[in-house]
Design a protein around this motif. Structure first.
Motif, mmCIF file in Angstrom:
data_model
loop_
_atom_site.group_PDB
_atom_site.id
_atom_site.type_symbol
_atom_site.label_atom_id
_atom_site.label_comp_id
_atom_site.label_asym_id
_atom_site.label_seq_id
_atom_site.Cartn_x
_atom_site.Cartn_y
_atom_site.Cartn_z
ATOM 1 N N TRP A 1 -18.811 -13.357 -4.004
ATOM 2 C CA TRP A 1 -18.705 -11.906 -3.993
ATOM 3 C C TRP A 1 -19.877 -11.302 -3.213
ATOM 4 N N ILE B 1 -20.000 -6.961 -9.388
ATOM 5 C CA ILE B 1 -18.860 -7.428 -10.175
ATOM 6 C C ILE B 1 -18.816 -6.663 -11.480
ATOM 7 N N ARG B 2 -17.673 -6.051 -11.750
ATOM 8 C CA ARG B 2 -17.478 -5.319 -12.985
ATOM 9 C C ARG B 2 -16.326 -5.972 -13.751
ATOM 10 N N ALA C 1 -21.708 -11.911 -19.202
ATOM 11 C CA ALA C 1 -21.908 -11.205 -17.932
ATOM 12 C C ALA C 1 -23.396 -10.987 -17.673
ATOM 13 N N ALA D 1 -25.524 -12.496 -14.535
ATOM 14 C CA ALA D 1 -26.305 -11.620 -13.658
ATOM 15 C C ALA D 1 -27.734 -12.139 -13.520
ATOM 16 N N HIS E 1 -27.092 -11.495 -8.931
ATOM 17 C CA HIS E 1 -26.058 -10.579 -8.450
ATOM 18 C C HIS E 1 -25.770 -9.546 -9.536
ATOM 19 N N ILE F 1 -23.751 -8.054 -12.061
ATOM 20 C CA ILE F 1 -22.581 -8.426 -12.862
ATOM 21 C C ILE F 1 -22.733 -7.790 -14.237
ATOM 22 N N ARG F 2 -21.739 -7.052 -14.661
ATOM 23 C CA ARG F 2 -21.758 -6.493 -16.009
ATOM 24 C C ARG F 2 -20.338 -6.191 -16.445
ATOM 25 N N LEU G 1 -16.455 -16.628 -9.802
ATOM 26 C CA LEU G 1 -17.586 -16.200 -8.981
ATOM 27 C C LEU G 1 -17.627 -16.920 -7.645
#
Length: 317
Positions: A120, A124-125, A150, A154, A159, A161-162, A253
């Motif tokens: 990615w 990222i959600r 998440a 992260a 990155h 991410i959550r 991912l």
């Protein structure tokens, strides 16, 4: 190939595809359209059918059998699973750059083909959707686990991410066999023009398959993931369901392949480890290191991969 395993499917509409434990190759060409604001889902709790309850008992027996055989470990490995920088580099190359089931041209005699580094670029959600038969207490527990996971990813990758309540680009659907119609309609809303064969997977999963993930790449950049969908059977027993959460999100991912040499790892078809290990954290850290870029071949990345592995293992270059 495991007799009882996760179905791991990674798909990029412009050509990225990895379907584990299946010799079938699917290469749809539909271009995804931007998702409109999703309508509120009507997924008020509805008790599961007798068929769904029987399936849950089946997966509990599977989990108990695996635990009895010393599988589904949650310890992350130990003295019995040593690895060094060379092992880490080799495992990364096998998982990031080799696709056993791509169906592409240039496939080797062993059924493998080389793929480019894929990951990615955008934040990222992770948005989690539940089928109506998932009990409210299970929804709350799974949301909490996904949110914590998440945050861990992260931290490991660096990155963004959550978890998110809406507007997710990584959709995790947790639903039962009674929820097929709901799950398919919900995905149509969240991801317009989603290929019909992707939706059909939800309705046609056989018992040996607990979960799957597929990823979409943009039409102009086949090595950058822009959306992903993971589907997890809600009938899975607690540890199997958590194992699916760990494996499918991690594979979504960009590490979509498996390697029989990877240990201790969830990127291995043997079911020995249920949850992401420290070895796997290092693989994901390598994947998102800025010294590697999407589109790199294994040969191009190899010198950098060896440096990264030695840095992470504290070994001299």
């Amino acid at each position: 190939m495991r007799a009882i395993t996760h179905l791991k499917l990674a798909l990029a509409l412009a050509g990225l595809l990895a379907l584990a434990n299946c010799d079938e190759a699917l290469t749809p060409s539909t271009v995804l359209q931007p998702a409109p604001a999703p309508e509120p889902a009507t997924n008020a709790y509805v008790p599961a059918s007798a068929a769904s309850e029987e399936l849950a008992r089946y997966y509990l027996r599977v989990e108990n059998d695996l635990l009895t055989r010393g599988m589904l470990r949650t310890d992350g490995g130990g003295p019995d699973t040593p690895y060094d920088a060379d092992d880490l580099a080799r495992n990364f190359e096998q998982i990031a750059f080799v696709n056993e089931h791509s169906g592409r041209t240039g496939v080797s005699a062993g059924g493998q083909s080389e793929v480019k580094l894929t990951r990615w670029k955008k934040p990222i959600r992770i948005a989690t959707e539940f089928g109506p038969t998932v009990p409210p207490e299970t929804r709350a527990e799974d949301r909490e686990k996904i949110e914590a996971y998440a945050s861990r990813l992260a931290r490991v990758t660096g990155h963004s991410i959550r978890s998110a309540k809406s507007d997710g680009n990584f959709i995790v659907v947790i639903a039962g066999t009674d929820d097929t119609d709901y799950a398919q309609q919900r995905l149509k809303t969240l991801i317009p023009n989603i290929p019909a064969d992707r939706l059909a997977l939800i309705g046609n999963l056989q018992r040996p398959y607990y979960c799957f993930v597929f990823t979409f790449a943009g039409s102009g950049d086949t090595n950058t993931i822009t959306r992903a969908v993971a589907f997890i059977r809600s009938e899975n027993s607690d540890l199997l369901r958590l194992s699916c959460i760990h494996e499918e999100i991690a594979q979504g991912l960009g590490l979509s392949n498996d390697s029989p040499t990877a240990r201790p790892s969830i990127f291995n078809d043997d079911d020995e480890f249920a949850l992401l290990t420290s070895h796997d954290e290092k693989l994901l850290s390598m994947l998102y290191d800025p010294r590697l870029t999407p589109g790199m071949s294994g040969e191009e990345a190899r010198p950098v991969v060896r440096i990264l592995a030695r840095e992470l293992m504290g070994q001299s270059l």
